[in-house]
Design a protein around this motif. Structure first.
Motif, PDB file in Angstrom:
ATOM      1  N   ILE A  23      26.032  28.535  -1.626  1.00  0.00           N
ATOM      2  CA  ILE A  23      25.832  30.218  -1.035  1.00  0.00           C
ATOM      3  C   ILE A  23      24.809  30.037   0.454  1.00  0.00           C
ATOM      4  O   ILE A  23      25.079  30.117   1.235  1.00  0.00           O
ATOM      5  CB  ILE A  23      25.668  31.442  -1.837  1.00  0.00           C
ATOM      6  N   ARG A  24      23.883  29.452  -0.119  1.00  0.00           N
ATOM      7  CA  ARG A  24      22.700  29.448   0.865  1.00  0.00           C
ATOM      8  C   ARG A  24      23.280  27.873   2.218  1.00  0.00           C
ATOM      9  O   ARG A  24      23.195  28.303   3.069  1.00  0.00           O
ATOM     10  CB  ARG A  24      21.611  28.176   0.214  1.00  0.00           C
ATOM     11  N   MET A  25      24.030  27.088   1.531  1.00  0.00           N
ATOM     12  CA  MET A  25      24.549  26.080   2.166  1.00  0.00           C
ATOM     13  C   MET A  25      25.464  26.622   3.260  1.00  0.00           C
ATOM     14  O   MET A  25      25.846  26.557   4.726  1.00  0.00           O
ATOM     15  CB  MET A  25      25.147  25.150   1.985  1.00  0.00           C
ATOM     16  N   LEU A  26      27.012  27.362   3.021  1.00  0.00           N
ATOM     17  CA  LEU A  26      27.888  27.717   3.828  1.00  0.00           C
ATOM     18  C   LEU A  26      27.100  29.773   4.426  1.00  0.00           C
ATOM     19  O   LEU A  26      27.974  29.262   5.292  1.00  0.00           O
ATOM     20  CB  LEU A  26      28.610  28.525   2.422  1.00  0.00           C
ATOM     21  N   SER A  27      25.543  30.257   4.227  1.00  0.00           N
ATOM     22  CA  SER A  27      24.972  30.638   5.208  1.00  0.00           C
ATOM     23  C   SER A  27      24.491  30.166   6.254  1.00  0.00           C
ATOM     24  O   SER A  27      24.544  30.531   7.430  1.00  0.00           O
ATOM     25  CB  SER A  27      23.985  31.245   3.733  1.00  0.00           C
ATOM     26  N   GLU A  28      24.127  28.972   6.010  1.00  0.00           N
ATOM     27  CA  GLU A  28      23.935  28.014   7.261  1.00  0.00           C
ATOM     28  C   GLU A  28      24.735  27.171   8.327  1.00  0.00           C
ATOM     29  O   GLU A  28      24.529  26.697   9.483  1.00  0.00           O
ATOM     30  CB  GLU A  28      22.925  27.048   6.519  1.00  0.00           C
ATOM     31  N   ALA A  29      26.060  27.407   7.483  1.00  0.00           N
ATOM     32  CA  ALA A  29      27.112  26.480   8.665  1.00  0.00           C
ATOM     33  C   ALA A  29      28.158  27.974   8.677  1.00  0.00           C
ATOM     34  O   ALA A  29      28.481  28.747   8.437  1.00  0.00           O
ATOM     35  CB  ALA A  29      27.519  25.807   7.842  1.00  0.00           C
ATOM     36  N   GLU A  30      29.251  28.204   9.670  1.00  0.00           N
ATOM     37  CA  GLU A  30      29.880  29.152   9.849  1.00  0.00           C
ATOM     38  C   GLU A  30      30.828  29.031   8.415  1.00  0.00           C
ATOM     39  O   GLU A  30      31.690  30.089   8.375  1.00  0.00           O
ATOM     40  CB  GLU A  30      31.199  28.983  11.378  1.00  0.00           C
ATOM     41  N   GLU A  31      31.688  27.592   8.465  1.00  0.00           N
ATOM     42  CA  GLU A  31      32.420  26.514   7.625  1.00  0.00           C
ATOM     43  C   GLU A  31      32.101  25.261   7.306  1.00  0.00           C
ATOM     44  O   GLU A  31      31.487  24.624   8.627  1.00  0.00           O
ATOM     45  CB  GLU A  31      33.838  26.888   8.891  1.00  0.00           C
ATOM     46  N   LEU A  32      32.522  24.712   6.252  1.00  0.00           N
ATOM     47  CA  LEU A  32      32.261  23.615   5.750  1.00  0.00           C
ATOM     48  C   LEU A  32      33.621  23.181   4.503  1.00  0.00           C
ATOM     49  O   LEU A  32      33.689  23.057   4.067  1.00  0.00           O
ATOM     50  CB  LEU A  32      31.109  23.781   4.716  1.00  0.00           C
ATOM     51  N   PRO A  33      33.678  21.846   5.240  1.00  0.00           N
ATOM     52  CA  PRO A  33      35.227  21.320   4.921  1.00  0.00           C
ATOM     53  C   PRO A  33      34.086  20.578   2.841  1.00  0.00           C
ATOM     54  O   PRO A  33      33.277  20.322   3.088  1.00  0.00           O
ATOM     55  CB  PRO A  33      35.715  20.186   5.135  1.00  0.00           C
ATOM     56  N   LEU A  34      35.398  20.682   1.963  1.00  0.00           N
ATOM     57  CA  LEU A  34      34.625  20.539   0.748  1.00  0.00           C
ATOM     58  C   LEU A  34      34.255  19.037   0.892  1.00  0.00           C
ATOM     59  O   LEU A  34      33.329  19.021  -0.327  1.00  0.00           O
ATOM     60  CB  LEU A  34      35.648  20.642  -0.436  1.00  0.00           C
ATOM     61  N   HIS A  35      35.023  18.101   1.293  1.00  0.00           N
ATOM     62  CA  HIS A  35      33.720  16.571   1.325  1.00  0.00           C
ATOM     63  C   HIS A  35      32.233  16.791   1.524  1.00  0.00           C
ATOM     64  O   HIS A  35      31.960  15.823   1.496  1.00  0.00           O
ATOM     65  CB  HIS A  35      34.997  15.701   1.538  1.00  0.00           C
ATOM     66  N   GLU A  36      32.023  17.590   2.556  1.00  0.00           N
ATOM     67  CA  GLU A  36      30.669  17.329   2.398  1.00  0.00           C
ATOM     68  C   GLU A  36      29.987  18.332   1.495  1.00  0.00           C
ATOM     69  O   GLU A  36      28.827  18.444   1.720  1.00  0.00           O
ATOM     70  CB  GLU A  36      30.397  18.147   4.384  1.00  0.00           C
ATOM     71  N   LEU A  37      30.221  19.501   1.341  1.00  0.00           N
ATOM     72  CA  LEU A  37      29.277  20.380  -0.169  1.00  0.00           C
ATOM     73  C   LEU A  37      29.542  19.109  -0.285  1.00  0.00           C
ATOM     74  O   LEU A  37      28.536  19.054  -1.180  1.00  0.00           O
ATOM     75  CB  LEU A  37      30.510  21.329  -0.064  1.00  0.00           C
ATOM     76  N   THR A  38      30.265  18.713  -0.946  1.00  0.00           N
ATOM     77  CA  THR A  38      30.140  17.584  -2.567  1.00  0.00           C
ATOM     78  C   THR A  38      29.863  16.659  -2.156  1.00  0.00           C
ATOM     79  O   THR A  38      28.487  16.401  -3.207  1.00  0.00           O
ATOM     80  CB  THR A  38      31.871  16.787  -2.655  1.00  0.00           C
ATOM     81  N   ALA A  39      29.413  16.153  -1.059  1.00  0.00           N
ATOM     82  CA  ALA A  39      28.188  14.837  -0.559  1.00  0.00           C
ATOM     83  C   ALA A  39      26.689  16.033  -0.960  1.00  0.00           C
ATOM     84  O   ALA A  39      25.580  14.940  -1.178  1.00  0.00           O
ATOM     85  CB  ALA A  39      28.411  14.571   1.048  1.00  0.00           C
ATOM     86  N   GLN A  40      26.414  16.932  -1.032  1.00  0.00           N
ATOM     87  CA  GLN A  40      25.100  16.944  -1.405  1.00  0.00           C
ATOM     88  C   GLN A  40      24.665  17.933  -3.082  1.00  0.00           C
ATOM     89  O   GLN A  40      23.481  18.176  -3.062  1.00  0.00           O
ATOM     90  CB  GLN A  40      24.916  18.816  -0.392  1.00  0.00           C
ATOM     91  N   PHE A  41      25.738  16.921  -3.201  1.00  0.00           N
ATOM     92  CA  PHE A  41      25.538  17.507  -5.573  1.00  0.00           C
ATOM     93  C   PHE A  41      25.560  15.951  -5.528  1.00  0.00           C
ATOM     94  O   PHE A  41      26.763  15.299  -5.214  1.00  0.00           O
ATOM     95  CB  PHE A  41      26.597  18.673  -5.512  1.00  0.00           C
ATOM     96  N   GLN A  42      25.443  15.832  -6.932  1.00  0.00           N
ATOM     97  CA  GLN A  42      25.375  14.624  -7.995  1.00  0.00           C
ATOM     98  C   GLN A  42      26.283  15.045  -8.749  1.00  0.00           C
ATOM     99  O   GLN A  42      25.883  15.434  -9.983  1.00  0.00           O
ATOM    100  CB  GLN A  42      24.109  14.191  -8.502  1.00  0.00           C
ATOM    101  N   MET A  43      27.876  15.190  -8.067  1.00  0.00           N
ATOM    102  CA  MET A  43      29.073  16.186  -9.588  1.00  0.00           C
ATOM    103  C   MET A  43      29.992  15.867  -8.422  1.00  0.00           C
ATOM    104  O   MET A  43      30.092  15.484  -7.372  1.00  0.00           O
ATOM    105  CB  MET A  43      28.398  16.973  -9.829  1.00  0.00           C
ATOM    106  N   GLY A  44      30.696  15.618  -9.169  1.00  0.00           N
ATOM    107  CA  GLY A  44      32.329  15.652  -8.594  1.00  0.00           C
ATOM    108  C   GLY A  44      32.985  16.227  -7.800  1.00  0.00           C
ATOM    109  O   GLY A  44      32.404  17.534  -7.843  1.00  0.00           O
ATOM    110  N   ARG A  45      33.766  15.952  -7.087  1.00  0.00           N
ATOM    111  CA  ARG A  45      34.553  17.286  -6.239  1.00  0.00           C
ATOM    112  C   ARG A  45      35.264  17.463  -6.874  1.00  0.00           C
ATOM    113  O   ARG A  45      35.137  18.998  -6.571  1.00  0.00           O
ATOM    114  CB  ARG A  45      35.413  15.903  -5.390  1.00  0.00           C
ATOM    115  N   THR A  46      35.895  17.770  -8.052  1.00  0.00           N
ATOM    116  CA  THR A  46      36.538  18.752  -9.247  1.00  0.00           C
ATOM    117  C   THR A  46      34.984  19.380  -9.636  1.00  0.00           C
ATOM    118  O   THR A  46      36.181  20.971 -10.253  1.00  0.00           O
ATOM    119  CB  THR A  46      36.982  18.381  -9.908  1.00  0.00           C
TER     120      THR A  46
END
Length: 109
Positions: A23-46
């Motif tokens: 939620i915080r990440m999305l609040s700081e950007a208009e829109e983000l693709p899944l791959h950019e969101l996934t890159a910020q976590f130590q977990m898989g895309r799924t």
């Protein structure tokens, strides 16, 4: 449920720290693709997708397809329910803190 016809409770959706971070990440950007969101976590895309699905079911996230990519954006309006709930209890704490302050001042005298 609110007028958004949510499938999931907003409180449940924000209970997880990963979802709050999304939620915080999305609040700081208009829109983000899944791959950019996934890159910020130590977990898989799924796993990230599952968290985003929970946020989407609560009405907190919208998604749209752009070619083969899924992009996400925040819909903060359901957070008003949480703000209203916290505001109700902040009145409780404010009055109790005022009473505690008065008691402490009386004891000092």
């Amino acid at each position: 449920m609110s007028e958004n016809n949510q499938l999931r409770d907003v409180f449940d959706a924000i209970a997880d720290p990963t979802r709050r971070r999304l939620i915080r990440m999305l609040s700081e950007a208009e829109e983000l693709p899944l791959h950019e969101l996934t890159a910020q976590f130590q977990m898989g895309r799924t796993a990230v997708s599952k968290h985003l699905t929970i946020l989407k079911e609560a009405g907190l996230v919208f998604d749209r397809k752009v070619g083969r990519e899924t992009r996400f954006r925040l819909n903060a309006s359901p957070l008003k329910e949480i703000q209203d709930w916290v505001a109700f209890y902040s009145k409780f704490w404010s009055s109790n803190m005022l009473r505690l302050k008065q008691l402490l001042e009386e004891e000092e005298q």
